[in-house]
Design an enzyme around this catalytic site. Structure first.
Site, PDB file in Angstrom:
ATOM      1  N   ASP A  67      14.880   6.159   4.513  1.00 14.25           N
ATOM      2  CA  ASP A  67      15.014   7.032   3.351  1.00 14.25           C
ATOM      3  C   ASP A  67      15.729   8.333   3.712  1.00 14.25           C
ATOM      4  O   ASP A  67      15.923   8.642   4.893  1.00 14.25           O
ATOM      5  CB  ASP A  67      13.627   7.327   2.743  1.00 14.25           C
ATOM      6  N   ASN A 136      -0.920   8.941   0.140  1.00 13.34           N
ATOM      7  CA  ASN A 136      -1.098   8.205  -1.112  1.00 13.34           C
ATOM      8  C   ASN A 136      -0.716   6.736  -0.972  1.00 13.34           C
ATOM      9  O   ASN A 136      -0.592   6.028  -1.962  1.00 13.34           O
ATOM     10  CB  ASN A 136      -0.284   8.865  -2.236  1.00 13.34           C
ATOM     11  N   HIS A 138       2.169   5.582   0.300  1.00 10.30           N
ATOM     12  CA  HIS A 138       3.593   5.236   0.211  1.00 10.30           C
ATOM     13  C   HIS A 138       4.116   4.704   1.544  1.00 10.30           C
ATOM     14  O   HIS A 138       3.634   5.070   2.608  1.00 10.30           O
ATOM     15  CB  HIS A 138       4.446   6.406  -0.320  1.00 10.30           C
ATOM     16  N   GLU A 143       6.620   5.496  -3.778  1.00  3.60           N
ATOM     17  CA  GLU A 143       5.411   6.185  -4.210  1.00  3.60           C
ATOM     18  C   GLU A 143       4.570   5.255  -5.095  1.00  3.60           C
ATOM     19  O   GLU A 143       5.098   4.265  -5.637  1.00  3.60           O
ATOM     20  CB  GLU A 143       5.800   7.439  -5.011  1.00  3.60           C
TER      21      GLU A 143
HETATM   22  C1  F6R Z   1       9.586   8.606   6.517  1.00  5.70           C
HETATM   23  C2  F6R Z   1       8.861   7.793   5.558  1.00  5.70           C
HETATM   24  C3  F6R Z   1       7.482   8.144   5.092  1.00  5.70           C
HETATM   25  C4  F6R Z   1       6.557   8.617   6.220  1.00  5.70           C
HETATM   26  C5  F6R Z   1       5.216   9.040   5.656  1.00  5.70           C
HETATM   27  C6  F6R Z   1       4.306   9.582   6.737  1.00  5.70           C
HETATM   28  O1  F6R Z   1      10.856   8.058   6.783  1.00  5.70           O
HETATM   29  O2  F6R Z   1       9.406   6.849   5.110  1.00  5.70           O
HETATM   30  O3  F6R Z   1       6.904   7.014   4.483  1.00  5.70           O
HETATM   31  O4  F6R Z   1       6.398   7.584   7.152  1.00  5.70           O
HETATM   32  O5  F6R Z   1       5.407  10.036   4.672  1.00  5.70           O
HETATM   33  O6  F6R Z   1       4.838  10.774   7.217  1.00  5.70           O
HETATM   34  P1  F6R Z   1       4.199  11.481   8.497  1.00  5.70           P
HETATM   35  O7  F6R Z   1       4.455  10.579   9.638  1.00  5.70           O
HETATM   36  O8  F6R Z   1       4.961  12.789   8.629  1.00  5.70           O
HETATM   37  O9  F6R Z   1       2.753  11.656   8.212  1.00  5.70           O
END
Ligand code: F6R
Length: 241
Positions: A67, A136, A138, A143
């Site tokens: 992403d 959440n 994701h 989301e």
């Molecule tokens: C990042 C991504 C997100 C993260 C998630 C957890 O490329 O796709 O799904 O893996 O938001 O983020 P952290 O590791 O910062 O808790």
């Protein structure tokens, strides 16, 4: 899905990093799906250390990141492109032309989504997809929603995600939109490794491992993939039965 519990995020980084290095040593033209965020940093550190020791080369590897933020220049220090350059790509011998990102500033998001899907297909599909998980539930920036999305799309980030990630933005407000690989694109990876560390991920992990499959908890779809391993520290596993 396999669920493995370890003592610390560092140990998970070593285990998952070794798995990536072993795969690349066996398949030098591997195609890897990568994530950003705090979670994969120990994995990327391990991989960079192994490269520095001469134990692995990424010169023929292709990568696809999950992403990217919209409305943020690619070179901004908080872009996911910059994150990957700082935390991994500048430390290994991957060729710049083999690094792939969705363009968060693409004027035509559908065309950009098609371009990415075609490029993944032309690369032979993703061998191993690394995932973190949002509080959440994701994965990528899929989301909670009323449906699972197939290919890459533009998404409005939820308040939970904005709250979690805005701590990294100190000069400009965090973008509220991102472009992300869809659930379908993630599920087409041959193998998926999801890492979750820390108490803030415990509920999302419980919902994913023990809850029903629903787009309201996007990670729950992983129950329908034949080859998923979830790596947890004790805090992230603390609500599991
Ligand atoms: C990042 C991504 C997100 C993260 C998630 C957890 O490329 O796709 O799904 O893996 O938001 O983020 P952290 O590791 O910062 O808790």
């Amino acid at each position: 899905m396999n669920v493995l519990i370890y003592d610390s995020a560092e140990v998970i980084g070593q285990v998952v990093g070794k798995l990536f290095c072993d795969h690349v040593n066996n398949a030098p033209k591997a195609c890897l799906g990568l994530a950003t965020g705090v979670t994969p940093i120990p994995t990327y550190n391990y991989i960079a250390e192994e490269y520095a020791k001469g134990k692995v080369s990424f010169s023929n590897v292709t990568t696809f990141n999950l992403d990217e933020y919209c409305d943020l220049p690619r070179e901004h220090r908080n872009s996911f492109y910059s994150f990957m350059m700082d935390n991994l790509f500048s430390k290994i011998d991957i060729k710049p032309e083999n690094i792939n990102f969705l363009d968060g500033n693409a004027a035509d998001v559908e065309a950009e989504s098609r371009r990415y899907a075609q490029k993944i297909e032309a690369a032979g599909g993703i061998d191993i997809q690394l995932l973190g998980i949002g509080r959440n539930g994701h994965i990528g920036f899929n989301e909670p929603s009323d449906k699972f999305t197939d290919e890459a799309f533009k998404v409005k980030l939820t308040d939970s995600t904005i709250e979690a990630n805005s701590v990294f933005f100190d000069d400009i407000p965090m973008p509220h939109f991102a472009i992300t690989m869809g659930i379908g694109s993630i599920m087409r990876a041959k193998k998926i490794l999801l890492i979750a560390t820390g108490e803030s991920k415990a509920q999302a992990i419980k919902n994913t491992v023990e809850g029903e499959v629903t787009p309201q908890n996007p990670a729950s779809i992983l129950n329908q993939h034949p080859d998923v391993t979830i790596y947890l520290d004790r805090a992230a596993a603390s609500l599991l039965k």
